[in-house]
Enzyme design. Structure first.
Site, PDB file in Angstrom:
ATOM      1  N   TYR A   1      -0.337  -2.212 -11.971  1.00  0.00           N
ATOM      2  CA  TYR A   1      -1.745  -2.415 -12.319  1.00  0.00           C
ATOM      3  C   TYR A   1      -2.060  -1.883 -13.713  1.00  0.00           C
ATOM      4  CZ  TYR A   1      -1.518  -3.202  -7.340  1.00  0.00           C
ATOM      5  OH  TYR A   1      -1.137  -3.676  -6.105  1.00  0.00           O
TER       6      TYR A   1
ATOM      7  N   GLY B   1       3.931  -3.347  -3.719  1.00  0.00           N
ATOM      8  CA  GLY B   1       3.780  -3.612  -5.156  1.00  0.00           C
ATOM      9  C   GLY B   1       4.007  -2.311  -5.909  1.00  0.00           C
ATOM     10  N   ARG B   2       2.995  -1.449  -5.839  1.00  0.00           N
ATOM     11  CA  ARG B   2       2.996  -0.182  -6.564  1.00  0.00           C
ATOM     12  C   ARG B   2       4.246   0.664  -6.311  1.00  0.00           C
ATOM     13  NH1 ARG B   2      -1.963   2.432  -7.541  1.00  0.00           N
ATOM     14  NH2 ARG B   2      -2.813   1.121  -5.891  1.00  0.00           N
TER      15      ARG B   2
ATOM     16  N   GLU C   1       4.772  -6.128   1.904  1.00  0.00           N
ATOM     17  CA  GLU C   1       4.270  -6.591   0.599  1.00  0.00           C
ATOM     18  C   GLU C   1       4.101  -5.430  -0.381  1.00  0.00           C
ATOM     19  OE1 GLU C   1       0.544  -8.417   1.590  1.00  0.00           O
ATOM     20  OE2 GLU C   1       1.475 -10.137   2.559  1.00  0.00           O
TER      21      GLU C   1
ATOM     22  N   GLY D   1       0.775  -1.234   0.000  1.00  0.00           N
ATOM     23  CA  GLY D   1       0.000   0.000   0.000  1.00  0.00           C
ATOM     24  C   GLY D   1       0.803   1.279   0.000  1.00  0.00           C
TER      25      GLY D   1
ATOM     26  N   CYS E   1     -15.330   0.834 -27.914  1.00  0.00           N
ATOM     27  CA  CYS E   1     -16.703   1.312 -28.088  1.00  0.00           C
ATOM     28  C   CYS E   1     -17.417   1.553 -26.761  1.00  0.00           C
ATOM     29  CB  CYS E   1     -17.465   0.290 -28.919  1.00  0.00           C
ATOM     30  SG  CYS E   1     -16.593  -0.025 -30.437  1.00  0.00           S
TER      31      CYS E   1
ATOM     32  N   ARG F   1      -7.126   1.799 -15.348  1.00  0.00           N
ATOM     33  CA  ARG F   1      -7.207   2.572 -14.098  1.00  0.00           C
ATOM     34  C   ARG F   1      -8.000   3.878 -14.222  1.00  0.00           C
ATOM     35  NH1 ARG F   1      -3.557   4.328 -11.393  1.00  0.00           N
ATOM     36  NH2 ARG F   1      -4.259   3.561  -9.390  1.00  0.00           N
TER      37      ARG F   1
HETATM   38  N1  LLP Z   1      -0.799  -7.130  -0.198  1.00  0.00           N
HETATM   39  C1  LLP Z   1      -2.114  -7.387  -0.364  1.00  0.00           C
HETATM   40  C2  LLP Z   1      -2.761  -8.374   0.494  1.00  0.00           C
HETATM   41  C3  LLP Z   1      -2.836  -6.705  -1.363  1.00  0.00           C
HETATM   42  O1  LLP Z   1      -4.130  -6.965  -1.517  1.00  0.00           O
HETATM   43  C4  LLP Z   1      -2.184  -5.756  -2.183  1.00  0.00           C
HETATM   44  C5  LLP Z   1      -2.901  -5.039  -3.228  1.00  0.00           C
HETATM   45  C6  LLP Z   1      -0.808  -5.536  -1.970  1.00  0.00           C
HETATM   46  C7  LLP Z   1      -0.157  -6.242  -0.966  1.00  0.00           C
HETATM   47  C8  LLP Z   1      -0.002  -4.568  -2.794  1.00  0.00           C
HETATM   48  O2  LLP Z   1      -0.445  -3.272  -2.680  1.00  0.00           O
HETATM   49  P1  LLP Z   1       0.428  -2.069  -3.296  1.00  0.00           P
HETATM   50  O3  LLP Z   1       1.732  -2.023  -2.541  1.00  0.00           O
HETATM   51  O4  LLP Z   1       0.630  -2.362  -4.718  1.00  0.00           O
HETATM   52  O5  LLP Z   1      -0.408  -0.876  -3.088  1.00  0.00           O
HETATM   53  N2  LLP Z   1      -5.768  -2.222  -8.971  1.00  0.00           N
HETATM   54  C9  LLP Z   1      -5.658  -1.176  -7.973  1.00  0.00           C
HETATM   55  C10 LLP Z   1      -4.873  -1.606  -6.764  1.00  0.00           C
HETATM   56  C11 LLP Z   1      -5.387  -2.874  -6.123  1.00  0.00           C
HETATM   57  C12 LLP Z   1      -4.536  -3.330  -4.988  1.00  0.00           C
HETATM   58  C13 LLP Z   1      -4.940  -4.686  -4.532  1.00  0.00           C
HETATM   59  N3  LLP Z   1      -4.149  -5.216  -3.473  1.00  0.00           N
HETATM   60  C14 LLP Z   1      -5.056   0.065  -8.644  1.00  0.00           C
HETATM   61  O6  LLP Z   1      -4.790   0.024  -9.832  1.00  0.00           O
HETATM   62  O7  LLP Z   1      -4.886   1.083  -7.993  1.00  0.00           O
END
Ligand code: LLP
Length: 426
Positions: free
Chosen positions: A385, A276-277, A274, A240, A356, A313
């Protein structure tokens, strides 16, 4: 911080002009920077070094094997949420012991697959799931570790309602009030050992404060459970951390760490992150070519060859992605992503794709230097994403993916063909 920059009016990824890439690779194409990916991973590792965390990169944000290999070489573990993601990580040579598996609906087949791979932790999202894991682990004669995902009931300002997960009455985890009892009951299991706590409050979380609140609740729970004689040795605080979309608006790894690390030191806990982004988002752009421009009523449309099937997005979350021509000339290089000074001749446009649906747009009411048919346009902050949420809607083959490493680039996923569109159909 990233390695996409304008020089003499042309956009470069590291030492390669992006126009040189798409001359061969075509458009639309996702272009990733290895240096950026590496730097973001290292910054998180350095910021949290005092608690020596296991960083489990969140595969869902961007899961190309080449990127997973880069991260594996840096020592990263992986957060997976499906058997498919687990397969990807294993294909990329990820260490099973550094894999965490979350998700509210793991099937028996996925659990068995993860048991066979001997992954590090199952992040348990319900009581029923825990006992199912116990049953399947016993059947395979294996002992496994589980971390109970709690729902800390925390909200976070600015997080889209579709990606907020740590609030009560979302489907994730178990209510924090019921967690202690569940730990107690889990002592009766013989093959699944519930020794960790997991939380993930949402994505992105735009300030450290919600983490402080959620971790505070988690630590109180751990103390209570330990007081009852249950061993808890792991705390996974989820992902997050934010990324840069509009400028340099997000907290950095060191800002999150400054608030979080003091809470976690000297707790005798193995800490898992964890992200990601925060690793992948600014490591990727989507490059697309202008097909046509036209007026409709008072609006001007720039119609490009990328669409909502490539990057959903903006359509799904109203997300902002900075967009700028790839070859605007030296006078129109964007100074940074906030201060794109408007000059006469600039136009307010909607950047749209060919799909479309009127929801098919990448940007609305955006001021851009005038562009014309054939120009290249870059959509920034598209590494997370982006490709992973892409589809073949309107029977559009998925985009190519390219990785840049210094002065070199290579295709890491070829553009899909029409044959790919029908490959599985019998
Ligand atoms: N851990 C868990 C359990 C998660 O559900 C997620 C993301 C992460 C880690 C990684 O989160 P990050 O560090 O990437 O924020 N599609 C959406 C975001 C969905 C996130 C889902 N879970 C977007 O494009 O903003």
């Amino acid at each position: 911080m990233d390695y996409f920059a304008y020089r003499q009016g042309h956009l470069y990824c590291e030492a390669v002009a992006v126009e040189d890439i798409v001359r061969e690779a075509g458009t639309p194409t996702y272009i990733y920077s290895r240096a950026t990916l590496t730097e973001h991973y290292r910054r998180i590792a350095a910021a949290f070094a005092a608690v020596n965390p296991l960083i489990c990169y969140s595969v869902k944000s961007c899961g190309n094997l080449a990127l997973l290999r880069v991260l594996r070489e840096l020592g990263s573990g992986f957060d997976v949420v499906s058997g498919g993601e687990l397969f990807r990580v294993l294909q990329a040579g990820g260490e099973p012991g550094k894999i965490v598996f979350a998700g509210v609906g793991k099937t028996d087949q996925e659990i068995n697959q993860a048991l066979a791979a001997d992954i590090g932790w199952f992040n348990i999202e319900s009581e029923e799931e825990f006992w199912n894991l116990e049953r399947l682990a016993a059947a395979q004669g294996r002992t496994v570790r589980g971390a109970l995902r709690i729902n800390p009931d925390i909200s976070s300002r600015g997080t889209h309602r579709k990606t907020l997960t740590g609030k009560k009455e979302t489907k994730f985890g178990v209510d924090i009030e019921r967690a202690a009892e569940l730990f107690e009951q889990a002592r009766g299991a013989s093959h699944a050992r519930l020794t960790g706590l997991h939380l993930h409050i949402g994505s992105p979380i735009l300030s450290p404060q919600p983490y402080v609140e959620a971790i505070g609740k988690a630590l109180a729970l751990i103390e209570k459970v330990r007081g009852g004689g249950v061993l808890v040795d792991t705390l996974d605080i989820g992902g997050g951390f934010a990324a840069f979309y509009e400028g340099h608006e997000a907290p950095r790894a060191v800002d999150y760490a400054a608030a979080i690390v003091p809470l976690l030191q000297e707790r005798s806990l193995r800490i898992i992150l964890e992200p990601g982004r925060s690793i992948s988002c600014n490591a990727g752009i989507l490059l697309t070519r202008v097909q046509y421009t036209k007026r409709g009523g008072r609006r001007k449309f720039v119609i490009v060859d990328a669409a909502m099937n490539d990057l959903i997005r903006p359509t799904l979350y109203e997300s902002y992605h900075f967009i700028w021509p790839a070859n605007p000339g030296p006078a129109r290089e964007p100074a940074n992503r906030l201060s794109t000074l408007r000059i006469s001749g600039d136009e307010q446009v909607d950047v749209v794709g060919p799909i479309c649906e009127s929801g098919d747009y990448l940007a609305r009411d955006r001021w851009l230097p005038a562009v014309k048919r054939g120009d290249l346009v870059a959509v920034f902050s598209a590494g997370a994403y982006g490709f992973t949420m892409s589809s073949q809607y309107n029977a559009r083959p998925r985009a190519a993916e390219v990785l840049v490493e210094g002065g070199q680039w290579r295709v890491i996923r070829r553009r899909e063909t029409y044959q790919d569109l029908i490959a599985g159909e019998v």
